[in-house]
Motif scaffolding. Structure first.
Motif, PDB file in Angstrom:
ATOM      1  N   ALA A   1      -9.693   0.594  -8.136  1.00 33.98           N
ATOM      2  CA  ALA A   1     -10.393   1.496  -7.299  1.00 33.98           C
ATOM      3  C   ALA A   1      -9.731   1.431  -6.110  1.00 33.98           C
ATOM      4  O   ALA A   1      -9.304   2.537  -5.273  1.00 33.98           O
ATOM      5  CB  ALA A   1     -11.854   1.245  -7.116  1.00 33.98           C
ATOM      6  N   LEU A   2      -9.346   0.211  -5.606  1.00 32.15           N
ATOM      7  CA  LEU A   2      -8.357   0.147  -4.106  1.00 32.15           C
ATOM      8  C   LEU A   2      -7.125   0.704  -4.154  1.00 32.15           C
ATOM      9  O   LEU A   2      -6.811   1.616  -3.180  1.00 32.15           O
ATOM     10  CB  LEU A   2      -8.360  -1.301  -3.776  1.00 32.15           C
ATOM     11  CG  LEU A   2      -9.630  -1.931  -3.381  1.00 32.15           C
ATOM     12  CD1 LEU A   2      -9.449  -3.883  -3.144  1.00 32.15           C
ATOM     13  CD2 LEU A   2      -9.922  -1.421  -1.907  1.00 32.15           C
ATOM     14  N   ALA A   3      -6.594   0.579  -5.306  1.00 26.52           N
ATOM     15  CA  ALA A   3      -5.111   1.291  -5.485  1.00 26.52           C
ATOM     16  C   ALA A   3      -5.337   2.889  -5.537  1.00 26.52           C
ATOM     17  O   ALA A   3      -4.498   3.489  -4.889  1.00 26.52           O
ATOM     18  CB  ALA A   3      -4.347   0.856  -6.702  1.00 26.52           C
ATOM     19  N   HIS A   4      -6.383   3.191  -6.189  1.00 24.69           N
ATOM     20  CA  HIS A   4      -6.291   4.728  -6.193  1.00 24.69           C
ATOM     21  C   HIS A   4      -6.747   5.235  -4.959  1.00 24.69           C
ATOM     22  O   HIS A   4      -6.303   6.370  -4.415  1.00 24.69           O
ATOM     23  CB  HIS A   4      -7.267   5.161  -7.250  1.00 24.69           C
ATOM     24  CG  HIS A   4      -6.947   5.129  -8.850  1.00 24.69           C
ATOM     25  ND1 HIS A   4      -5.819   6.167  -9.364  1.00 24.69           N
ATOM     26  CD2 HIS A   4      -7.559   4.135  -9.663  1.00 24.69           C
ATOM     27  CE1 HIS A   4      -5.611   5.747 -10.529  1.00 24.69           C
ATOM     28  NE2 HIS A   4      -6.293   4.604 -10.754  1.00 24.69           N
ATOM     29  N   LEU A   5      -7.373   4.570  -4.185  1.00 25.75           N
ATOM     30  CA  LEU A   5      -8.057   5.258  -2.913  1.00 25.75           C
ATOM     31  C   LEU A   5      -6.852   5.036  -1.957  1.00 25.75           C
ATOM     32  O   LEU A   5      -6.604   6.060  -1.118  1.00 25.75           O
ATOM     33  CB  LEU A   5      -9.023   3.944  -2.403  1.00 25.75           C
ATOM     34  CG  LEU A   5      -9.673   4.372  -0.867  1.00 25.75           C
ATOM     35  CD1 LEU A   5     -10.220   5.996  -1.001  1.00 25.75           C
ATOM     36  CD2 LEU A   5     -10.842   3.364  -0.592  1.00 25.75           C
ATOM     37  N   MET A   6      -6.063   3.935  -1.952  1.00 30.33           N
ATOM     38  CA  MET A   6      -4.697   3.947  -1.177  1.00 30.33           C
ATOM     39  C   MET A   6      -3.918   5.136  -1.397  1.00 30.33           C
ATOM     40  O   MET A   6      -3.270   5.767  -0.789  1.00 30.33           O
ATOM     41  CB  MET A   6      -4.066   2.541  -1.182  1.00 30.33           C
ATOM     42  CG  MET A   6      -4.769   1.503  -0.450  1.00 30.33           C
ATOM     43  SD  MET A   6      -3.849   0.033  -0.213  1.00 30.33           S
ATOM     44  CE  MET A   6      -4.250  -0.634  -1.886  1.00 30.33           C
ATOM     45  N   ARG A   7      -4.010   5.500  -2.824  1.00 26.92           N
ATOM     46  CA  ARG A   7      -3.109   6.527  -3.263  1.00 26.92           C
ATOM     47  C   ARG A   7      -3.575   7.926  -2.579  1.00 26.92           C
ATOM     48  O   ARG A   7      -2.870   8.819  -2.155  1.00 26.92           O
ATOM     49  CB  ARG A   7      -2.974   6.646  -4.846  1.00 26.92           C
ATOM     50  CG  ARG A   7      -2.203   5.481  -5.596  1.00 26.92           C
ATOM     51  CD  ARG A   7      -0.764   6.131  -5.629  1.00 26.92           C
ATOM     52  NE  ARG A   7      -0.510   7.249  -6.271  1.00 26.92           N
ATOM     53  CZ  ARG A   7       0.546   7.747  -6.426  1.00 26.92           C
ATOM     54  NH1 ARG A   7       1.820   7.580  -5.928  1.00 26.92           N
ATOM     55  NH2 ARG A   7       0.806   9.029  -7.022  1.00 26.92           N
ATOM     56  N   ALA A   8      -4.868   8.098  -2.592  1.00 28.99           N
ATOM     57  CA  ALA A   8      -5.309   9.188  -2.105  1.00 28.99           C
ATOM     58  C   ALA A   8      -5.048   9.321  -0.519  1.00 28.99           C
ATOM     59  O   ALA A   8      -5.154  10.565  -0.393  1.00 28.99           O
ATOM     60  CB  ALA A   8      -6.708   9.213  -2.328  1.00 28.99           C
ATOM     61  N   GLU A   9      -5.183   8.030   0.042  1.00 34.29           N
ATOM     62  CA  GLU A   9      -4.920   8.171   1.334  1.00 34.29           C
ATOM     63  C   GLU A   9      -3.531   8.209   2.019  1.00 34.29           C
ATOM     64  O   GLU A   9      -3.395   8.650   3.126  1.00 34.29           O
ATOM     65  CB  GLU A   9      -5.453   7.058   2.141  1.00 34.29           C
ATOM     66  CG  GLU A   9      -7.213   6.863   1.969  1.00 34.29           C
ATOM     67  CD  GLU A   9      -7.845   7.851   3.016  1.00 34.29           C
ATOM     68  OE1 GLU A   9      -7.310   8.350   3.804  1.00 34.29           O
ATOM     69  OE2 GLU A   9      -9.000   8.207   2.562  1.00 34.29           O
ATOM     70  N   GLY A  10      -2.677   8.242   0.942  1.00 37.36           N
ATOM     71  CA  GLY A  10      -1.104   8.279   1.141  1.00 37.36           C
ATOM     72  C   GLY A  10      -0.610   7.007   1.720  1.00 37.36           C
ATOM     73  O   GLY A  10       0.555   6.949   2.085  1.00 37.36           O
ATOM     74  N   SER A  11      -1.058   5.879   1.570  1.00 39.57           N
ATOM     75  CA  SER A  11      -0.694   4.549   2.332  1.00 39.57           C
ATOM     76  C   SER A  11      -0.103   3.684   0.923  1.00 39.57           C
ATOM     77  O   SER A  11       0.671   2.832   1.488  1.00 39.57           O
ATOM     78  CB  SER A  11      -1.876   3.763   2.890  1.00 39.57           C
ATOM     79  OG  SER A  11      -2.839   3.645   1.895  1.00 39.57           O
ATOM     80  N   MET A  12      -0.235   4.380  -0.130  1.00 43.62           N
ATOM     81  CA  MET A  12       0.384   3.591  -1.178  1.00 43.62           C
ATOM     82  C   MET A  12       1.272   4.651  -1.918  1.00 43.62           C
ATOM     83  O   MET A  12       0.755   5.781  -2.396  1.00 43.62           O
ATOM     84  CB  MET A  12      -0.322   2.772  -2.145  1.00 43.62           C
ATOM     85  CG  MET A  12       0.231   2.251  -3.474  1.00 43.62           C
ATOM     86  SD  MET A  12      -1.014   1.276  -4.590  1.00 43.62           S
ATOM     87  CE  MET A  12      -1.288  -0.079  -3.533  1.00 43.62           C
ATOM     88  N   SER A  13       2.698   4.404  -2.267  1.00 45.64           N
ATOM     89  CA  SER A  13       3.477   5.433  -2.876  1.00 45.64           C
ATOM     90  C   SER A  13       3.681   5.055  -4.427  1.00 45.64           C
ATOM     91  O   SER A  13       4.079   5.972  -5.011  1.00 45.64           O
ATOM     92  CB  SER A  13       4.898   5.472  -2.035  1.00 45.64           C
ATOM     93  OG  SER A  13       5.679   4.126  -2.263  1.00 45.64           O
ATOM     94  N   VAL A  14       3.595   3.816  -4.963  1.00 46.48           N
ATOM     95  CA  VAL A  14       3.618   3.480  -6.284  1.00 46.48           C
ATOM     96  C   VAL A  14       2.444   4.047  -6.854  1.00 46.48           C
ATOM     97  O   VAL A  14       1.377   4.082  -6.408  1.00 46.48           O
ATOM     98  CB  VAL A  14       4.162   2.191  -6.576  1.00 46.48           C
ATOM     99  CG1 VAL A  14       5.379   1.909  -5.760  1.00 46.48           C
ATOM    100  CG2 VAL A  14       2.785   1.208  -6.174  1.00 46.48           C
ATOM    101  N   GLY A  15       2.497   3.905  -8.349  1.00 47.66           N
ATOM    102  CA  GLY A  15       1.175   4.363  -8.893  1.00 47.66           C
ATOM    103  C   GLY A  15       0.353   3.228  -9.045  1.00 47.66           C
ATOM    104  O   GLY A  15       0.519   2.217  -8.891  1.00 47.66           O
ATOM    105  N   ALA A  16      -0.937   3.529  -9.089  1.00 47.88           N
ATOM    106  CA  ALA A  16      -1.953   2.716  -9.154  1.00 47.88           C
ATOM    107  C   ALA A  16      -2.118   1.627  -9.968  1.00 47.88           C
ATOM    108  O   ALA A  16      -2.176   0.423  -9.642  1.00 47.88           O
ATOM    109  CB  ALA A  16      -3.505   3.341  -9.038  1.00 47.88           C
ATOM    110  N   ASP A  17      -1.866   2.224 -11.439  1.00 46.61           N
ATOM    111  CA  ASP A  17      -1.892   1.255 -12.170  1.00 46.61           C
ATOM    112  C   ASP A  17      -0.587  -0.008 -12.179  1.00 46.61           C
ATOM    113  O   ASP A  17      -0.566  -1.004 -12.498  1.00 46.61           O
ATOM    114  CB  ASP A  17      -1.779   1.934 -13.751  1.00 46.61           C
ATOM    115  CG  ASP A  17      -1.758   0.803 -14.726  1.00 46.61           C
ATOM    116  OD1 ASP A  17      -3.022   0.238 -14.904  1.00 46.61           O
ATOM    117  OD2 ASP A  17      -1.126   0.651 -15.526  1.00 46.61           O
TER     118      ASP A  17
END
Length: 310
Positions: free
Chosen positions: A169-185
């Motif tokens: 959930a955290l990884a998907h949230l960071m993806r949605a916010e643009g703070s993480m560039s790699v895939g969540a999984d």
């Protein structure tokens, strides 16, 4: 520098015997391997600047790093991004649980690298073109801190990945916010594998001593990270390493530390020594109950509190 007695003469066996009767706390049950941990496991180790390592009984008993890997992931991210990681993750304490579904308001950044959101991000920032390459980079980096190659428990890594719903959930949230560039999984897989790295108290103490020694491993004499990186990591450990108990920890223990749901605690007393304690039963903040008692005792008896009168 410490003002207490020589740590070479300190009786770690007596300290272990003193805390073994303590029965408070609960073993973590987030994955089967942690739930099955021996609640009577208790080990203490000290790693000195000259490379000498001293330990109690069970000092060579293996356990997974879990959250104790977070300072080292932060260090590697700082090193591999030439400090850019400081712009990608906050450094303020949260007052929240380690796996809270929360990012900085307005920036979408994780609040600090010692909570799960921050560690997911820092693990994604180390060098590597894909998950396998980043996991390999992390393995090599952890080996430099430890002074030896480390194994990964594949079953633990699998279950950390499979059952880490809040991390996903955290990884998907960071993806949605643009703070993480790699895939969540992909991010969760790399972080899960780093958490599943196996150490013992002696090895973890050496890793703490490498941070305490400005980035130089006391056993190998080789530099794992630059002094500035070690300084930044130890500083954040002091303010955020024991989650919402960090303020109480620094008042009572006064040594920068990182706790872990495996019951491990790594401590870095700058210029003095590294230490590690492992005992699986945890308090409400996710910190080893026996480990906290041991850390307070070591700080008092060896004069390691950062703010004690010298």
């Amino acid at each position: 520098m410490p003002s207490g007695p020589d740590p070479r003469a300190y009786d770690l066996h007596a300290l272990r015997d003193r805390v073994l009767p303590e029965r408070e706390g609960r073993v973590d049950d987030s994955i089967p391997q942690l739930e099955d941990a021996d609640p009577d496991l208790c080990a203490i180790a000290l790693a000195l600047p000259d490379g000498e390592v001293r330990s109690s009984a069970q000092g060579d008993a293996p356990f997974s790093l879990q959250s104790a890997v977070k300072p080292f992931l932060f260090a590697l991210a700082l090193l591999d991004t030439d400090g850019e990681a400081l712009d990608r993750v906050g450094i303020e304490p949260t007052g929240e649980a380690f796996d809270a579904i929360k990012l900085e308001s307005g920036t979408g950044r994780p609040p600090n690298p010692m909570v799960n959101a921050g560690a997911l991000l820092t693990a994604s920032l180390v060098d590597g073109s894909d998950a396998e390459a980043r996991a390999d980079r992390i393995a090599r980096g952890l080996a430099a801190f430890a002074g030896r190659d480390l194994e990964v428990d594949e079953d633990i890594a699998h279950n950390e990945h499979l059952l880490g719903d809040r991390n996903h959930a955290l990884a998907h949230l960071m993806r949605a916010e643009g703070s993480m560039s790699v895939g969540a999984d992909e991010a969760v897989a790399v972080y899960a594998r780093s958490c599943a790295t196996l150490v013992d108290a002696e090895t973890l103490a050496v890793m703490g001593a490498t941070l305490a020694g400005a980035g130089v491993n006391p056993r190998t004499g080789e530099r794992a990270v630059p002094a500035r990186v070690a300084r930044d990591v130890v500083s954040v450990m002091a303010t955020c390493g024991v989650y919402d108990g960090s303020g109480r920890w620094m008042r009572a223990v006064g040594i920068p530390a990182k706790s872990s749901v495996s019951g491990a605690i790594v401590l870095a007393a700058r210029g003095a020594l590294g230490a590690a304690v492992v005992s699986p039963p945890l308090d409400a903040q996710g910190t080893s109950v026996r480990g906290r008692i041991v850390s307070e005792r070591l700080s008092e008896d060896l004069g390691l509190h950062s703010f004690a009168e010298r």
